[in-house]
Design an enzyme around this catalytic site. Structure first.
Site, PDB file in Angstrom:
ATOM      1  N   GLN A   1      -4.604  -1.370   9.612  1.00  0.00           N
ATOM      2  CA  GLN A   1      -4.539  -2.688   8.986  1.00  0.00           C
ATOM      3  C   GLN A   1      -5.127  -3.739   9.938  1.00  0.00           C
ATOM      4  OE1 GLN A   1      -3.657  -3.202   5.811  1.00  0.00           O
ATOM      5  NE2 GLN A   1      -4.011  -5.405   5.965  1.00  0.00           N
TER       6      GLN A   1
ATOM      7  N   ASP B   1     -11.134   2.935   4.175  1.00  0.00           N
ATOM      8  CA  ASP B   1     -11.447   1.500   4.087  1.00  0.00           C
ATOM      9  C   ASP B   1     -12.957   1.266   3.962  1.00  0.00           C
ATOM     10  OD1 ASP B   1      -9.373  -0.402   4.045  1.00  0.00           O
ATOM     11  OD2 ASP B   1      -8.877  -0.030   6.145  1.00  0.00           O
TER      12      ASP B   1
ATOM     13  N   LYS C   1       0.838  -1.204   0.000  1.00  0.00           N
ATOM     14  CA  LYS C   1       0.000   0.000   0.000  1.00  0.00           C
ATOM     15  C   LYS C   1       0.871   1.251   0.000  1.00  0.00           C
ATOM     16  CE  LYS C   1      -3.908  -2.336   2.187  1.00  0.00           C
ATOM     17  NZ  LYS C   1      -4.735  -2.591   3.381  1.00  0.00           N
TER      18      LYS C   1
HETATM   19  N1  GUN Z   1      -7.067  -6.729   6.166  1.00  0.00           N
HETATM   20  C1  GUN Z   1      -7.443  -7.472   5.089  1.00  0.00           C
HETATM   21  N2  GUN Z   1      -7.985  -6.675   4.132  1.00  0.00           N
HETATM   22  C2  GUN Z   1      -7.959  -5.411   4.624  1.00  0.00           C
HETATM   23  C3  GUN Z   1      -8.375  -4.160   4.108  1.00  0.00           C
HETATM   24  O1  GUN Z   1      -8.903  -4.032   2.990  1.00  0.00           O
HETATM   25  N3  GUN Z   1      -8.155  -3.090   4.909  1.00  0.00           N
HETATM   26  C4  GUN Z   1      -7.599  -3.208   6.144  1.00  0.00           C
HETATM   27  N4  GUN Z   1      -7.451  -2.100   6.870  1.00  0.00           N
HETATM   28  N5  GUN Z   1      -7.213  -4.354   6.661  1.00  0.00           N
HETATM   29  C5  GUN Z   1      -7.390  -5.452   5.901  1.00  0.00           C
END
Ligand code: GUN
Length: 291
Positions: free
Chosen positions: A97, A120, A53
């Protein structure tokens, strides 16, 4: 018949290119899009997602505010950091995350993020907006799946879509998106409690596998010509790889190729789209689109 393989990597690259152009235009107006990425602990999959990311943010010309916290950080401390980032006007998006260590209440943390910075789309306000058809942040993976379907030219109007998996991150929001008027599918949401799963999947024009179990969708479960979207990202031990593992989806890809009309591979299918949509959501946050 061999399915058309949907190249998620190429589609994501195209979207990332468009996003980078819009970021440049915004920067000329004096706004520098910035995402705060909070990582707690050292879960290997999370570390790898977060680094992907951050690399993508840099490539799009966006800033990242990294916050790396030890696994033992307490909930109050994490909530305090989020409160500071909520107030910081140079930060447009906040991403925590997941998963978080078990001593931290994930829902409490998500609810602490300002909805207008929740790129998100996990905050109850954004989840509620999706439910009632208002504009808000849409979770990146389901958002990416809808863009893949559109870009690949999969017919969705009046199609029967079956989503397997009811997570808050993928299955539930995706079922809502597919039923929206712009996509207009008839949707069934299946899960681990579904009896005779194959009887649903075999009728699906669009089949989304999001249960997180390798090879759960076998060839006999697929309708000939269906679009099969594989959201699974499973790490399988593989001594021939430097990392010691390889990634595989929830679908038996090789067998499905002969039956499906469209199929997404793993890797380079849905995965790259998640990051591309995160960049779009961050851009929208910086533009103040959903305030
Ligand atoms: N863990 C697995 N997929 C995601 C996501 O799309 N965003 C976040 N913040 N954590 C995750």
């Amino acid at each position: 018949m061999s399915a058309r393989i949907i190249d998620g990597f190429a589609i994501a690259q195209k979207i990332r290119g468009q996003t980078a152009l819009e970021v440049s235009a915004l920067k000329e107006k004096g706004i520098h899009p910035c995402l705060a990425v909070i990582l707690v602990g050292e879960n290997p999959a999370s570390v790898s997602y977060v680094s992907a990311k951050k690399k993508a943010l840099a490539e799009a010309g966006m800033a990242d505010r990294s916050v790396n916290l030890p696994c033992g950080v307490n909930e109050a401390e994490l909530l305090g950091i989020i409160a500071d980032l909520n107030r910081d006007t140079s930060v447009h998006g906040i991403l925590v995350q997941l998963p978080l260590p078990s001593h931290i209440d994930e829902q409490k943390v998500i609810a602490a993020i300002a909805p207008e910075k929740d790129v998100d789309g996990f905050h109850p306000v954004n989840a509620g907006k999706l439910l009632i058809g208002q504009t808000g942040f849409v979770p990146c993976t389901p958002y990416g799946v809808t863009v893949l379907l559109k870009e690949a030219g999969v017919p969705t109007d009046g199609a029967y879509a079956v989503v397997v998996g009811r997570s808050n991150i993928v299955g539930k929001p995706l079922a809502l998106l597919l039923a929206r008027k712009d996509i207009n599918a008839t949707v069934t949401l299946c899960h681990t409690g579904t009896k005779n799963l194959a009887s649903f999947t075999r009728s699906a024009d669009i089949l989304v596998a999001a249960m997180g179990r390798p090879n759960s969708i076998t060839a006999d479960m697929i309708k000939p010509g269906a679009a099969v979207i594989d959201v699974g990202v499973n790490r399988i031990s593989d001594n021939t790889k430097k990392s010691g593992f390889r990634l595989t989806g929830d679908v038996d890809f090789e067998a499905a190729l002969d039956i499906a009309g469209f199929i997404t591979p793993v890797p380079k299918g849905v995965g790259p789209m998640t990051i591309a949509m995160l960049l779009r959501n961050t851009l929208h946050a910086a533009q103040g689109s959903f305030k």
